[in-house]
Structure formats: structure tokens, C-alpha cells
Design a protein around this motif. Sequence first.
Motif, short mmCIF file in Angstrom:
data_model
loop_
_atom_site.label_atom_id
_atom_site.label_comp_id
_atom_site.label_asym_id
_atom_site.label_seq_id
_atom_site.Cartn_x
_atom_site.Cartn_y
_atom_site.Cartn_z
N ILE A 45 0.85 -1.18 0.00
CA ILE A 45 0.00 0.00 0.00
C ILE A 45 0.89 1.23 0.00
N ASP A 46 0.64 2.14 -0.95
CA ASP A 46 1.44 3.35 -1.10
C ASP A 46 0.49 4.54 -1.14
N CYS A 47 0.56 5.39 -0.13
CA CYS A 47 -0.32 6.56 -0.07
C CYS A 47 0.02 7.52 -1.21
N ASP A 48 -1.00 8.13 -1.79
CA ASP A 48 -0.82 8.99 -2.96
C ASP A 48 -0.43 10.40 -2.53
N SER A 49 0.77 10.86 -3.00
CA SER A 49 1.23 12.23 -2.70
C SER A 49 0.94 12.58 -1.24
N PHE A 50 1.46 11.77 -0.33
CA PHE A 50 1.02 11.76 1.06
C PHE A 50 1.06 13.14 1.72
N TYR A 51 2.22 13.79 1.72
CA TYR A 51 2.32 15.08 2.40
C TYR A 51 1.31 16.08 1.82
N PRO A 136 6.39 -1.51 7.66
CA PRO A 136 6.47 -0.14 7.13
C PRO A 136 7.79 0.06 6.38
N ILE A 137 7.71 0.69 5.23
CA ILE A 137 8.89 1.02 4.45
C ILE A 137 9.24 2.48 4.64
N SER A 138 8.24 3.30 4.81
CA SER A 138 8.42 4.72 5.09
C SER A 138 7.16 5.19 5.78
N ILE A 139 7.04 6.48 5.97
CA ILE A 139 5.90 7.03 6.67
C ILE A 139 4.59 6.78 5.92
N ASP A 140 4.67 6.55 4.59
CA ASP A 140 3.45 6.48 3.79
C ASP A 140 3.31 5.21 2.95
N GLU A 141 4.10 4.18 3.22
CA GLU A 141 3.94 2.93 2.48
C GLU A 141 4.35 1.74 3.33
N ALA A 142 3.78 0.57 3.00
CA ALA A 142 4.05 -0.62 3.79
C ALA A 142 3.72 -1.87 2.98
N LEU A 172 -9.37 8.86 7.54
CA LEU A 172 -8.20 9.75 7.52
C LEU A 172 -8.29 10.77 6.39
N ARG A 173 -9.18 10.55 5.45
CA ARG A 173 -9.34 11.42 4.28
C ARG A 173 -8.06 11.54 3.46
N ILE A 174 -7.41 10.38 3.26
CA ILE A 174 -6.26 10.28 2.36
C ILE A 174 -6.53 9.14 1.39
N THR A 175 -5.83 9.12 0.28
CA THR A 175 -6.00 8.04 -0.70
C THR A 175 -4.70 7.24 -0.80
N ALA A 176 -4.83 6.03 -1.34
CA ALA A 176 -3.66 5.16 -1.49
C ALA A 176 -3.87 4.24 -2.68
N SER A 177 -2.76 3.73 -3.20
CA SER A 177 -2.79 2.77 -4.30
C SER A 177 -2.33 1.40 -3.80
N ILE A 178 -2.88 0.36 -4.42
CA ILE A 178 -2.68 -1.02 -3.96
C ILE A 178 -1.92 -1.82 -5.00
N GLY A 179 -0.95 -2.60 -4.53
CA GLY A 179 -0.30 -3.60 -5.35
C GLY A 179 -0.46 -4.95 -4.68
N LEU A 180 -0.78 -5.98 -5.46
CA LEU A 180 -1.03 -7.32 -4.90
C LEU A 180 -0.29 -8.35 -5.72
N ALA A 187 4.62 -7.03 -5.65
CA ALA A 187 3.58 -6.19 -5.04
C ALA A 187 3.97 -4.72 -5.11
N LYS A 188 5.25 -4.42 -4.85
CA LYS A 188 5.73 -3.04 -4.92
C LYS A 188 5.64 -2.51 -6.36
N ILE A 189 6.05 -3.31 -7.31
CA ILE A 189 5.97 -2.90 -8.71
C ILE A 189 4.52 -2.64 -9.09
N ALA A 190 3.61 -3.52 -8.66
CA ALA A 190 2.20 -3.39 -9.01
C ALA A 190 1.60 -2.10 -8.47
N SER A 191 1.98 -1.69 -7.27
CA SER A 191 1.37 -0.50 -6.67
C SER A 191 1.72 0.78 -7.42
#
Length: 391
Positions: A45-51, A136-142, A172-180, A187-191
Motif C-alpha cells: 500500500i502506497d499513499c498517494d502524494s502523502f504530504y 512499514p517502508i516509510s511514513i506512507d507505504e508498507a 483519515l481522508r487520504i488516498t492510497a494505491s494497492i499492489g497485490l 507487489a511493490k511494482i504493481a502498486s
Amino acid sequence: MTTALDCVCRDCAAAIPGEVTRCPKCGSRRLFRHAELHRLSIGHIDCDSFYATVEKRDRPELASRPVIVGGDDHRGVVAACCYVARISGVRSAMTIREALDRCPDATIIRPDIAKYRQVGHQARAIMEAFTPLVEPISIDEAYLDLAGVEERLSISPAQALVEIVRRFERELRITASIGLSHNKLLAKIASDLDKPRGFSALGRAEAAAFLAPRRVTILWGVGPALERKLFADGITRVGDLQDKDEHWLVKRYGAMGRVLFNYARGEDRRRVSPESVSKSISSEETFDWDVTTLPALAQELRPLAEKVSRRMEREGLLGRSVVLKLKTRDFQQLTRSRRIEPTRSAEAILAAGMALLEREADGRAFRLIGIGCTDLTDPETAPDPELDLFG
């Protein structure tokens, strides 16, 4: 013979049988189909343009405007930007001056790391409600291992990922993209394939063929230095790696050759590890004007060392190497490192940093300075200096 495609609704997370065009439960047309969809269990899961998304959430008047998060003067750099700004060519790590040249109407917002970290913790809590195996990989992806979710919650991993992102949007009113997929690499490439608010999957059967025409930089671990070496050997696409045997790759690239052999075929044995620790902790500062003297550089270095020390204290880690980072007026980046006894002391970090700085402060003009610790370790597993000394 065609393969039946499993389907999930991206708006209500329903698993849908048959070749329908609308979800029978909620009426949505946002349906995702894949032959292996409900048999894959590793998600990214990778949050979109998180900040930028968090800032727009808190300032609704900016919802449709280009937003850049970064330094508030022309010497700062872009930490993040929204998709509206990206249309104008703005990218992370670009100078604010260049970003404003490309997107003059952008609103510049100073980063609020404490706020972003809080939202990141809330997002992680949502993920952990579905599986304890969250890395967690960073503050906005895992990464998430959802292999047990069907037994616990009677939904497939694909449904769980959709439900997680739905809760991100609702709570949270944020969006994210999914890789499976069936491993972390894919999974990371897919996201990254369908952003923002995307959902992509890569199955076992398609992995090698999907990767073959892609540039080698799509593979985890292929940075600029390795890319140059691969290019020099005539290897530009993943398919070029697939044509090499494992022995040749290991002989040419050492241990990384075996990794490349496996990754090129879509194979990755790394597990999702919730206890993954930071690889480095650092802090840096871009100056308002160029700095040339050692005393002035040293004055900037102390608070940075103290900030690194405080974060290491919070995370319960010790560092065994100190790294100094400098950037010259013409954007040449210098990094220097020194091995130290395991520590989190600000004074010890500063002392090592000063020893490195004294060699570089020769009158050149620097626009950025940073310091950090790498080779991090837990205090309980750090070697005892006396044992090292006396064997």
C-alpha cells in the motif's frame, strides 16, 4: 480456452462472480479483475502524494490547486507535490525555484513532519487491524502479508486491501494505491502501475513476461551505480537479465548477481517483517545563503546531530557509523563516513561529524549540510567494547 477472472469491487470490497459491468451490491463500475486475484496474499500500500494530500485535507480551499510541500524560499527543495502540480512537471527533490518556474500558481507549504507521522501511525493501525504482518517502508507505504485474513475475517487478501484503503479515505481522508502479488518485489511494482487510487496485481504466471520489456531499474536494488554497470554490459531491460545464466551474473556482480537472476524472473523470497528497523537516521539543512567557513558549518551541524540523537533515543537504536553529507553551490553532493563505537550520543555523533567536516571545509561554498547514523543496531545486540578490546 480463456481463464475465468476473479473480481473485486474497489468501492465496497465485494467479491463478484461472473462477467458483470456493475457491482451488484453498490452499483459501482470500479471493478478489478485478475485470474489469480483471490489467490495472491502479499500486498503493498502506497499513499498517494502523502504530504500534499494531508495538507489539502486540512486546507479544503486548496483542493483543486497545485500544492508543493517543501522549503518556503527559492533555495529549498520539493519534498512532495500533488498530482495537479505534477502535470506541470514538478517532481520531488526539485528546487523550489525550478518548481515555481514550471508551476507559478503553486501554493508552497512548509513540511509538518509531526502531523504526517501522526497520520502515518493512524494508517498503520488500520492495516494492523487486518493483519499483524505489516512492514512499514516509510511514513506512507508498507508491505502486508494477508495470508491468514480469509480464515480470520472470511474475506480474501484482495478484499482486505480494498477495505483498508476505504478506511483510509473514510477515517483519515487520504488516498492510497494497492499492489497485490505473491511476493514483495512484484507487489511493490504493481502498486506503481495505476496511481492515484489504483489497484494492480501481478500473478505468478505473468511475472516473467511482464518484466521482460521493462528497464532494469524497475527491480528493487538497481540504483544509478548498478544501472550504469549493467548498461555498460549491454543489459538495459529485464529481458536481458533473463537471457543470462546465474553463474555469469554471480561472477560479474557478486552476490547481487544471484538476486538479479531471481528478481528478473519475478522471484523474491523476502518475508514481510513487522520488526524491520530503520537502515539510517539522518537530518539535514539547506542554507538561506551559501556557507564557506568551518565555524559557520559547525554551528549548523550541532542541532542536526542533536536531532539525530533524539530520534535514535525514541527508536531505541545505536549507530555504528556516522555519515556527513554536503552539497556544493553547483549541486555536487559529497558524502563521507566514519566508523564509531555503537552510540546514540549527540556529542559522539557531532565529534565524528566534525572530524569529517574539517577535511572538507576548505573554502568551498556549501548550500546544504546533513549528518546521520547508519549500520544501526539494537543496544541488546551491540557488541561490548571491552570484549572487542580484549578479544
